[in-house]
Scaffold this motif. Structure first.
Motif, PDB file in Angstrom:
ATOM      1  N   GLN A 192      54.419  34.083   5.831  1.00 32.74           N
ATOM      2  CA  GLN A 192      54.526  32.810   5.133  1.00 32.74           C
ATOM      3  C   GLN A 192      54.141  31.658   6.068  1.00 32.74           C
ATOM      4  O   GLN A 192      53.158  31.757   6.792  1.00 32.74           O
ATOM      5  CB  GLN A 192      55.945  32.651   4.569  1.00 32.74           C
ATOM      6  CG  GLN A 192      56.298  33.698   3.516  1.00 32.74           C
ATOM      7  CD  GLN A 192      57.614  33.414   2.815  1.00 32.74           C
ATOM      8  OE1 GLN A 192      57.900  32.287   2.437  1.00 32.74           O
ATOM      9  NE2 GLN A 192      58.431  34.446   2.646  1.00 32.74           N
ATOM     10  N   ASN A 193      54.909  30.564   6.030  1.00 31.55           N
ATOM     11  CA  ASN A 193      54.594  29.384   6.832  1.00 31.55           C
ATOM     12  C   ASN A 193      54.907  29.604   8.313  1.00 31.55           C
ATOM     13  O   ASN A 193      55.802  30.379   8.656  1.00 31.55           O
ATOM     14  CB  ASN A 193      55.428  28.189   6.350  1.00 31.55           C
ATOM     15  CG  ASN A 193      55.239  27.892   4.880  1.00 31.55           C
ATOM     16  OD1 ASN A 193      54.235  27.360   4.458  1.00 31.55           O
ATOM     17  ND2 ASN A 193      56.251  28.251   4.077  1.00 31.55           N
ATOM     18  N   ALA A 194      54.195  28.867   9.147  1.00 31.81           N
ATOM     19  CA  ALA A 194      54.590  28.841  10.552  1.00 31.81           C
ATOM     20  C   ALA A 194      55.882  28.036  10.702  1.00 31.81           C
ATOM     21  O   ALA A 194      56.844  28.491  11.325  1.00 31.81           O
ATOM     22  CB  ALA A 194      53.473  28.244  11.401  1.00 31.81           C
ATOM     23  N   ILE A 195      55.905  26.832  10.107  1.00 29.29           N
ATOM     24  CA  ILE A 195      57.071  25.948  10.206  1.00 29.29           C
ATOM     25  C   ILE A 195      57.377  25.377   8.823  1.00 29.29           C
ATOM     26  O   ILE A 195      56.476  24.871   8.151  1.00 29.29           O
ATOM     27  CB  ILE A 195      56.804  24.780  11.179  1.00 29.29           C
ATOM     28  CG1 ILE A 195      56.368  25.303  12.552  1.00 29.29           C
ATOM     29  CG2 ILE A 195      58.043  23.903  11.318  1.00 29.29           C
ATOM     30  CD1 ILE A 195      55.739  24.239  13.427  1.00 29.29           C
ATOM     31  N   ALA A 196      58.615  25.454   8.403  1.00 28.73           N
ATOM     32  CA  ALA A 196      59.055  24.865   7.134  1.00 28.73           C
ATOM     33  C   ALA A 196      60.254  23.966   7.398  1.00 28.73           C
ATOM     34  O   ALA A 196      61.142  24.304   8.189  1.00 28.73           O
ATOM     35  CB  ALA A 196      59.420  25.947   6.126  1.00 28.73           C
ATOM     36  N   SER A 197      60.268  22.801   6.744  1.00 34.66           N
ATOM     37  CA  SER A 197      61.358  21.840   6.911  1.00 34.66           C
ATOM     38  C   SER A 197      61.864  21.423   5.539  1.00 34.66           C
ATOM     39  O   SER A 197      61.080  20.999   4.694  1.00 34.66           O
ATOM     40  CB  SER A 197      60.841  20.625   7.694  1.00 34.66           C
ATOM     41  OG  SER A 197      61.848  19.646   7.842  1.00 34.66           O
ATOM     42  N   TRP A 198      63.180  21.507   5.322  1.00 34.44           N
ATOM     43  CA  TRP A 198      63.715  21.242   3.987  1.00 34.44           C
ATOM     44  C   TRP A 198      65.101  20.597   4.090  1.00 34.44           C
ATOM     45  O   TRP A 198      66.014  21.145   4.690  1.00 34.44           O
ATOM     46  CB  TRP A 198      63.828  22.540   3.190  1.00 34.44           C
ATOM     47  CG  TRP A 198      63.787  22.335   1.700  1.00 34.44           C
ATOM     48  CD1 TRP A 198      64.572  21.511   0.976  1.00 34.44           C
ATOM     49  CD2 TRP A 198      62.908  22.959   0.771  1.00 34.44           C
ATOM     50  NE1 TRP A 198      64.256  21.571  -0.358  1.00 34.44           N
ATOM     51  CE2 TRP A 198      63.222  22.462  -0.518  1.00 34.44           C
ATOM     52  CE3 TRP A 198      61.888  23.896   0.888  1.00 34.44           C
ATOM     53  CZ2 TRP A 198      62.553  22.869  -1.662  1.00 34.44           C
ATOM     54  CZ3 TRP A 198      61.218  24.303  -0.256  1.00 34.44           C
ATOM     55  CH2 TRP A 198      61.555  23.781  -1.517  1.00 34.44           C
ATOM     56  N   GLY A 199      65.234  19.437   3.492  1.00 39.51           N
ATOM     57  CA  GLY A 199      66.518  18.755   3.462  1.00 39.51           C
ATOM     58  C   GLY A 199      67.367  19.169   2.284  1.00 39.51           C
ATOM     59  O   GLY A 199      66.987  20.030   1.488  1.00 39.51           O
ATOM     60  N   ARG A 200      68.523  18.536   2.165  1.00 39.09           N
ATOM     61  CA  ARG A 200      69.465  18.864   1.088  1.00 39.09           C
ATOM     62  C   ARG A 200      69.907  17.578   0.417  1.00 39.09           C
ATOM     63  O   ARG A 200      71.051  17.138   0.556  1.00 39.09           O
ATOM     64  CB  ARG A 200      70.668  19.628   1.635  1.00 39.09           C
ATOM     65  CG  ARG A 200      70.283  20.976   2.270  1.00 39.09           C
ATOM     66  CD  ARG A 200      71.480  21.715   2.810  1.00 39.09           C
ATOM     67  NE  ARG A 200      71.081  22.966   3.446  1.00 39.09           N
ATOM     68  CZ  ARG A 200      71.553  23.404   4.605  1.00 39.09           C
ATOM     69  NH1 ARG A 200      72.437  22.675   5.265  1.00 39.09           N
ATOM     70  NH2 ARG A 200      71.149  24.552   5.111  1.00 39.09           N
ATOM     71  N   ALA A 201      69.004  16.964  -0.306  1.00 37.64           N
ATOM     72  CA  ALA A 201      69.314  15.723  -1.008  1.00 37.64           C
ATOM     73  C   ALA A 201      70.303  15.983  -2.130  1.00 37.64           C
ATOM     74  O   ALA A 201      70.411  17.102  -2.654  1.00 37.64           O
ATOM     75  CB  ALA A 201      68.032  15.107  -1.561  1.00 37.64           C
ATOM     76  N   ASP A 202      71.029  14.956  -2.505  1.00 35.92           N
ATOM     77  CA  ASP A 202      71.957  15.019  -3.636  1.00 35.92           C
ATOM     78  C   ASP A 202      71.209  14.507  -4.858  1.00 35.92           C
ATOM     79  O   ASP A 202      71.178  13.303  -5.128  1.00 35.92           O
ATOM     80  CB  ASP A 202      73.186  14.166  -3.336  1.00 35.92           C
ATOM     81  CG  ASP A 202      74.231  14.247  -4.444  1.00 35.92           C
ATOM     82  OD1 ASP A 202      74.074  15.089  -5.346  1.00 35.92           O
ATOM     83  OD2 ASP A 202      75.188  13.446  -4.407  1.00 35.92           O
ATOM     84  N   GLY A 203      70.582  15.426  -5.592  1.00 32.75           N
ATOM     85  CA  GLY A 203      69.696  15.014  -6.678  1.00 32.75           C
ATOM     86  C   GLY A 203      68.498  14.294  -6.097  1.00 32.75           C
ATOM     87  O   GLY A 203      67.781  14.854  -5.269  1.00 32.75           O
ATOM     88  N   ASN A 204      68.297  13.039  -6.489  1.00 33.49           N
ATOM     89  CA  ASN A 204      67.194  12.273  -5.904  1.00 33.49           C
ATOM     90  C   ASN A 204      67.690  11.276  -4.851  1.00 33.49           C
ATOM     91  O   ASN A 204      66.975  10.351  -4.477  1.00 33.49           O
ATOM     92  CB  ASN A 204      66.398  11.537  -6.991  1.00 33.49           C
ATOM     93  CG  ASN A 204      67.155  10.343  -7.542  1.00 33.49           C
ATOM     94  OD1 ASN A 204      68.366  10.396  -7.700  1.00 33.49           O
ATOM     95  ND2 ASN A 204      66.437   9.274  -7.834  1.00 33.49           N
TER      96      ASN A 204
END
Length: 286
Positions: free
Chosen positions: A68-80
């Motif tokens: 898959q990806n080399a690097i993935a970044s993902w936050g945890r927003a509360d809805g929008n």
């Protein structure tokens, strides 16, 4: 706090020769310092940055033969809403060497981010991948910088994409723009001084601002075979002082806004002071 992702592995080979495309008999010779960390033969992502992560640095690594990806970044927003602060911010991704990834998941990139802000992507070499080299899933927060990267041989197993791709289907509330005011208006993303070749099926151009992408300054890039795609609404995307050689965005053109009407006054969309060399006299630049 700054995190340096590295290992104790000592690499003594300084020169790496990689065959990019046997059919074209093209060889790339890497003459840089030995990588700090070599990630290879993994079925999934090599590095994943999630939730609250401040000032992470990923520097001087090689990523090869990944599922898959080399690097993935993902936050945890509360809805929008990103006011909970649970998102990566201030990440630096620099001096990495990435090739032959996405063997399992074809929607893979060297770097993918979602609900992430203020990322710097600098001095990376990326090639031989199935989709976009760099992909922004949304416009969360903004304030990203992409500079001095070499991207080519992207979109080898997919199309309807550019070497760089962005989406922005939902306005997020953050304080990124000025550091204190809650607003759905993000900070400007600065994309400059990159060398991008939109070959194979990168028919979305060198920089593909899709699906409502907004607040981009795109300037002083050298783009071969790809123009600027600015489709499906969005606003405040300014393309200026770029070099576009033999450009194409779903056909010969310097800039494409084909999926919408011209933006209304005040939307600050711009394509200006660029040098665009079309294949034939009489080709349409827009």
């Amino acid at each position: 706090m700054t995190f340096i992702i590295t290992t104790c592995l000592i690499i003594i080979i300084v020169v790496v020769v990689v065959v990019i495309d046997v059919d074209e008999c093209c060889i790339l010779t890497y003459l840089g310092p030995p990588p700090r960390f070599v990630s290879q033969h993994l079925d999934s992502n090599a590095i994943s940055i999630n939730g609250y992560a401040i000032n992470v640095t990923i520097d001087g690594n090689e990523f090869v033969s990944l599922g898959q990806n080399a690097i993935a970044s993902w936050g945890r927003a509360d809805g929008n809403s990103g006011l909970n602060g649970l998102y990566p911010s201030g990440t630096t991704i620099s001096n990495n060497f990435c090739h032959e990834i996405g063997h399992i998941q074809k929607q893979s990139s060297f770097y993918f981010q979602a609900e992430t802000a203020r990322t710097t992507i600098r001095n990376n070499i990326v090639f031989n991948i199935p989709r976009a080299a760099i992909n922004f899933n949304d416009g969360f927060g903004g304030g990203n910088e992409m500079t001095a990267n070499l991207l080519f041989n992207t979109c080898r197993e997919s199309s309807d994409h550019g070497a760089f791709n962005s989406w922005d289907r939902l306005p997020y509330i953050t304080t990124v723009r000025d550091g204190k005011t809650s607003s759905s208006v993000p900070a400007i993303n600065d994309m400059h001084h990159n060398f991008i070749v939109a070959n194979y099926a990168a028919d979305g151009g060198c920089l593909d601002n899709d699906d409502g992408s907004s607040y981009y300054d795109i300037h002083h890039n050298a783009c071969v075979f790809g123009g600027h795609k600015s489709d499906f609404d969005g606003n405040k995307k300014r393309s200026f002082s770029n070099l576009h050689l033999y450009p194409s965005v779903y056909g010969v053109t310097c800039v494409s806004i084909g999926a919408q009407e011209l933006p209304p006054e005040g939307y600050a969309e711009a394509y200006q002071n660029n040098t665009c060399v079309l294949p034939d006299a009489g080709d349409n630049y827009m």
